[in-house]
Design a protein around this motif. Sequence first.
Motif: not given
Length: 298
Positions: A235-236, A241-244, A273-278, A282-286
């Motif tokens: 995730g970014d 920060s180039d990170s989750d 985006g926000e869905g790429g947070q660490h 594991h709760e992301n539809r994509q």
Amino acid sequence: MVSYPINRHKKGRSWMKRKFWWPILLLVVLIFGGWLIVSQSLRDNASQQYEKTKVPTLFLHGYGSSHRAEEHMTQAIVKAGVTQNVIRATVAKDGTVKLQGALPQSAYNPLVEVEFEDNKNANYRQNGVWLKNVLVKLQKTYGFKKFNAVAHSMGNLTLAYYMLDNGQNKKLPQLQKQVNIAGHYNGIIGMDDQANQMQLEEDGAPKQMTGTYQQLLKLDDSYPKKQVSVLNIYGDLNDGSDSDGRVSNNSSRSEKYLLQEVYRSYQELEIKGEGGQHSKLHENRQVDRAIINFIWKK
């Protein structure tokens, strides 16, 4: 003798009331039955998109987590029509494994939610031993000869150290497909890494390697050659920060260098985006859809 008149008007109204409700009740039954038929047909059509095998897929949670972090993914997979069979394997602090639920002989694409009771054990090699205990238990109970794995955060290191010590053991179930989510192969921000600090060489190797990463360099000797297909998801947050938020993208992407001589296929998926947070990965539809397509799509 006193006689009481019969209220014929009241009886007539009651009969008319029952006569009025019968068509409505029948209509409700027909609509509900039709909905059930259509729903089942949609599930059947959806399930035809996916391969049906006896290969189980194990889910591995991260540090301080539990099977609850895996349930969103397993429920999404069931809802998609991939399988109807989910069990849990709980590993006690002494390494013993208890299976909750049972798989019928007709089960296909079974899912196994793995939970470590000692969920704050940062000894990756010990976690790998516990994963081996799970696979041995599943093998003895169901005769599995192969498996897939979906790992989040520290679960990736659990899988990596399991493969480091057991990847060439043909007596154990053989890994076929692995999905790595937010893997911190070369450091964690705030511990042994900082945002935008780690850089990769042109060949994908980190310019600076942690002690853990140096141990993992031996994976190309322990993985079976050209057997395992890999999907690496990271995730970014798009915050510079180039990170989750916990793991830098380059720490996750450094996995490719570790397996470049041995993987059958390798793919990367960046969630922005926000869905790429660490912890949201594991709760992301994509992510759910990517897992389903990668492991089971025909």
